[in-house]
Motif scaffolding. Structure first.
Motif, PDB file in Angstrom:
ATOM      1  N   LEU A  10       2.516  93.791   7.727  1.00 31.09           N
ATOM      2  CA  LEU A  10       3.383  93.272   8.789  1.00 31.09           C
ATOM      3  C   LEU A  10       2.599  92.792  10.006  1.00 31.09           C
ATOM      4  O   LEU A  10       3.173  92.194  10.911  1.00 31.09           O
ATOM      5  CB  LEU A  10       4.408  94.325   9.203  1.00 31.09           C
ATOM      6  CG  LEU A  10       5.450  94.681   8.132  1.00 31.09           C
ATOM      7  CD1 LEU A  10       6.415  95.730   8.659  1.00 31.09           C
ATOM      8  CD2 LEU A  10       6.211  93.437   7.685  1.00 31.09           C
ATOM      9  N   ASP A  64      14.182  97.369  -2.667  1.00 31.74           N
ATOM     10  CA  ASP A  64      13.903  96.999  -1.284  1.00 31.74           C
ATOM     11  C   ASP A  64      12.616  97.679  -0.824  1.00 31.74           C
ATOM     12  O   ASP A  64      12.003  98.464  -1.562  1.00 31.74           O
ATOM     13  CB  ASP A  64      15.080  97.423  -0.403  1.00 31.74           C
ATOM     14  CG  ASP A  64      15.217  96.591   0.875  1.00 31.74           C
ATOM     15  OD1 ASP A  64      14.308  95.774   1.154  1.00 31.74           O
ATOM     16  OD2 ASP A  64      16.216  96.764   1.571  1.00 31.74           O
ATOM     17  N   PHE A  67      10.428  95.924   5.837  1.00 34.38           N
ATOM     18  CA  PHE A  67       9.817  94.717   6.404  1.00 34.38           C
ATOM     19  C   PHE A  67      10.474  94.316   7.723  1.00 34.38           C
ATOM     20  O   PHE A  67      10.121  93.286   8.311  1.00 34.38           O
ATOM     21  CB  PHE A  67       9.931  93.550   5.407  1.00 34.38           C
ATOM     22  CG  PHE A  67      11.357  93.133   5.095  1.00 34.38           C
ATOM     23  CD1 PHE A  67      11.990  92.146   5.835  1.00 34.38           C
ATOM     24  CD2 PHE A  67      12.068  93.731   4.079  1.00 34.38           C
ATOM     25  CE1 PHE A  67      13.293  91.757   5.555  1.00 34.38           C
ATOM     26  CE2 PHE A  67      13.368  93.352   3.781  1.00 34.38           C
ATOM     27  CZ  PHE A  67      13.983  92.356   4.520  1.00 34.38           C
ATOM     28  N   GLN A  68      11.385  95.122   8.237  1.00 29.94           N
ATOM     29  CA  GLN A  68      12.187  94.767   9.412  1.00 29.94           C
ATOM     30  C   GLN A  68      11.429  95.106  10.714  1.00 29.94           C
ATOM     31  O   GLN A  68      11.657  96.157  11.340  1.00 29.94           O
ATOM     32  CB  GLN A  68      13.542  95.494   9.368  1.00 29.94           C
ATOM     33  CG  GLN A  68      14.414  95.067   8.193  1.00 29.94           C
ATOM     34  CD  GLN A  68      14.172  95.872   6.918  1.00 29.94           C
ATOM     35  OE1 GLN A  68      13.128  96.494   6.755  1.00 29.94           O
ATOM     36  NE2 GLN A  68      15.136  95.871   6.018  1.00 29.94           N
ATOM     37  N   SER A 206      17.977  85.456   2.801  1.00 27.39           N
ATOM     38  CA  SER A 206      16.649  84.877   2.625  1.00 27.39           C
ATOM     39  C   SER A 206      16.495  83.572   3.410  1.00 27.39           C
ATOM     40  O   SER A 206      17.360  82.696   3.389  1.00 27.39           O
ATOM     41  CB  SER A 206      16.382  84.609   1.147  1.00 27.39           C
ATOM     42  OG  SER A 206      15.157  83.910   0.990  1.00 27.39           O
ATOM     43  N   TRP A 213      15.380  85.559   6.928  1.00 29.53           N
ATOM     44  CA  TRP A 213      14.348  86.566   6.762  1.00 29.53           C
ATOM     45  C   TRP A 213      13.371  86.190   5.655  1.00 29.53           C
ATOM     46  O   TRP A 213      13.765  85.755   4.577  1.00 29.53           O
ATOM     47  CB  TRP A 213      14.988  87.922   6.463  1.00 29.53           C
ATOM     48  CG  TRP A 213      15.986  88.300   7.506  1.00 29.53           C
ATOM     49  CD1 TRP A 213      17.340  88.193   7.425  1.00 29.53           C
ATOM     50  CD2 TRP A 213      15.700  88.793   8.813  1.00 29.53           C
ATOM     51  NE1 TRP A 213      17.919  88.598   8.603  1.00 29.53           N
ATOM     52  CE2 TRP A 213      16.939  88.967   9.477  1.00 29.53           C
ATOM     53  CE3 TRP A 213      14.520  89.107   9.495  1.00 29.53           C
ATOM     54  CZ2 TRP A 213      17.028  89.443  10.782  1.00 29.53           C
ATOM     55  CZ3 TRP A 213      14.609  89.587  10.796  1.00 29.53           C
ATOM     56  CH2 TRP A 213      15.848  89.746  11.429  1.00 29.53           C
ATOM     57  N   TYR A 215      10.338  87.728   3.175  1.00 28.52           N
ATOM     58  CA  TYR A 215       9.899  89.006   2.616  1.00 28.52           C
ATOM     59  C   TYR A 215       9.260  88.764   1.260  1.00 28.52           C
ATOM     60  O   TYR A 215       9.316  87.659   0.708  1.00 28.52           O
ATOM     61  CB  TYR A 215      11.068  89.998   2.518  1.00 28.52           C
ATOM     62  CG  TYR A 215      12.324  89.424   1.895  1.00 28.52           C
ATOM     63  CD1 TYR A 215      12.459  89.334   0.507  1.00 28.52           C
ATOM     64  CD2 TYR A 215      13.372  88.974   2.691  1.00 28.52           C
ATOM     65  CE1 TYR A 215      13.600  88.810  -0.063  1.00 28.52           C
ATOM     66  CE2 TYR A 215      14.532  88.443   2.128  1.00 28.52           C
ATOM     67  CZ  TYR A 215      14.635  88.374   0.748  1.00 28.52           C
ATOM     68  OH  TYR A 215      15.764  87.836   0.179  1.00 28.52           O
ATOM     69  N   ASN A 216       8.660  89.822   0.701  1.00 28.29           N
ATOM     70  CA  ASN A 216       7.948  89.747  -0.570  1.00 28.29           C
ATOM     71  C   ASN A 216       8.964  89.737  -1.714  1.00 28.29           C
ATOM     72  O   ASN A 216       9.680  90.726  -1.929  1.00 28.29           O
ATOM     73  CB  ASN A 216       7.013  90.954  -0.688  1.00 28.29           C
ATOM     74  CG  ASN A 216       6.120  90.891  -1.911  1.00 28.29           C
ATOM     75  OD1 ASN A 216       6.549  90.505  -2.993  1.00 28.29           O
ATOM     76  ND2 ASN A 216       4.873  91.295  -1.747  1.00 28.29           N
ATOM     77  N   ARG A 220      11.254  92.679  -3.466  1.00 25.50           N
ATOM     78  CA  ARG A 220      12.678  92.543  -3.197  1.00 25.50           C
ATOM     79  C   ARG A 220      13.155  91.289  -3.942  1.00 25.50           C
ATOM     80  O   ARG A 220      13.368  90.235  -3.348  1.00 25.50           O
ATOM     81  CB  ARG A 220      12.906  92.420  -1.682  1.00 25.50           C
ATOM     82  CG  ARG A 220      14.356  92.405  -1.248  1.00 25.50           C
ATOM     83  CD  ARG A 220      14.438  92.152   0.264  1.00 25.50           C
ATOM     84  NE  ARG A 220      15.774  91.800   0.652  1.00 25.50           N
ATOM     85  CZ  ARG A 220      16.640  92.620   1.241  1.00 25.50           C
ATOM     86  NH1 ARG A 220      16.283  93.848   1.516  1.00 25.50           N
ATOM     87  NH2 ARG A 220      17.850  92.202   1.561  1.00 25.50           N
TER      88      ARG A 220
END
Length: 343
Positions: A10, A64, A67-68, A206, A213, A215-216, A220
């Motif tokens: 992150l 999940d 990542f937030q 997404s 957002w 993310y990987n 996820r």
């Protein structure tokens, strides 16, 4: 055995530590050291209460990982120390050859949580540590609820972000199919069940589609991990335990959307609803958690409240901020117990 802290994916302000569990499994703890400034002591001339001098441990949901960044920043700015746990077989802890999300009993995560608390420097003795705030999303909310019930006296507050406390088809549906799922879990624990995620939630959140957002996608996936009988049986047994009543010994805040959208086809309604849970069933089941439960419904919220559009997540943080000072003031309860004695 734990590894040294190292830079996290992150970026600035985040570090991770690998936690080695019995049997060779690993979990991963993420911490936020803080580059966001804490909030001032007064806002527009209104004095701010003392900062939240507490440890926060976040646990993600099914399919999940953490990542937030903005969630970590919120807690840091409020004065807390923020940690997030990627459970074994999830996210940063998901290595080659492992079955994503595999578990046969949600109590198996007790080892992950114990290792995380140790890495956070907590002694585990009631009253000897800073207050501990548990924050769980979806299946993570179910897991933390069960953990708090089995480990009284350790946490100070429990905040649940759309916890998966009850089956989408309600208790009657769960009780009807649970024996069949349990049989499959014993005979064919890893046999994939029919897919239930058409990708609607991914489309809503997404940045590659209608969301905001990044993310990987391996950690996820668009349509989630394949659901196995072992996992679903573990969840059903956990939900049955909640239905029987947990008696959690700390205040509980449950954040939920005001409505569900559980249809198999895309609709713009998915952008203003929880597309994973029957939120009314979960709201009802929340009352089985503890004597003191606050259920807060947020208009137009997503399944992950903190991935909702900015006005919704701002409202969620505001409600947490209003609720938490009361939850962390046990002395108030002692005062009122003394005042009302003998009445």
């Amino acid at each position: 055995m734990t590894q040294p802290w190292s830079p996290d994916i992150l970026g600035e302000g985040f570090e991770q530590q690998t936690l080695t569990l019995d049997g060779g499994a690993v979990a991963t703890l993420v911490r936020y050291l803080g580059t966001a400034p804490e909030w001032p002591e007064a806002v527009d001339g209104i004095p701010d209460p003392a900062g939240i001098d507490a440890d926060v441990l976040y646990v993600h949901g099914w399919s999940d990982y953490f990542f937030q960044r903005h969630v970590a920043e919120f807690w840091h700015r409020a004065g807390a120390r923020f940690y997030a746990l990627d459970l074994h077989n999830y996210g940063r802890s998901l290595g080659p050859g492992l079955v994503p999300g595999f578990v046969t009993n949600l109590a198996d995560y007790d080892a992950d949580i114990a290792a995380a608390l140790s890495a956070m420097g907590r002694s585990g003795d009631a009253g000897q540590d800073r207050p501990l705030i548990l924050l769980g999303h979806s299946t993570g909310g179910l897991t933390l609820s069960l953990w708090a019930s089995r480990h009284p006296g350790i946490a100070s507050a429990l905040i649940l972000n759309s916890p998966w406390l009850e089956f989408q088809a309600t208790e009657l549906g769960r009780r009807a199919i649970a024996p069949l799922v349990g049989l499959h879990a014993r005979l064919h624990p890893l046999a994939p069940l029919p897919p239930v995620d058409p990708g609607i939630y991914t489309r809503a959140v997404s940045a590659t589609l209608d969301g905001e957002w990044d993310y990987n996608l391996e950690w996820r996936p668009d349509r989630g991990f394949p659901i196995t009988p072992a996992f679903l049986d573990a969840v059903f047994r956990g939900q049955a335990t909640v239905a029987a009543g947990l008696g959690i010994d700390v205040p509980v805040l449950v954040l939920l959307s005001d409505k569900s959208y559980l249809q198999p086809k895309w609709s713009a309604d998915a952008l203003t609803a929880d597309v994973a849970l029957n939120v009314d069933a979960v709201a009802h089941r929340s009352l089985s958690l503890a004597d003191t439960v606050t259920v807060s419904r947020l208009p137009n919220a997503f399944h992950d409240i903190f991935l909702s559009p900015e006005p919704v997540r701002r409202l969620a943080f505001e409600r947490i901020g209003r609720w938490l000072p009361m939850a962390l003031q046990p002395s108030n309860a002692e005062v009122w117990e003394a005042r009302t004695a003998g009445l």
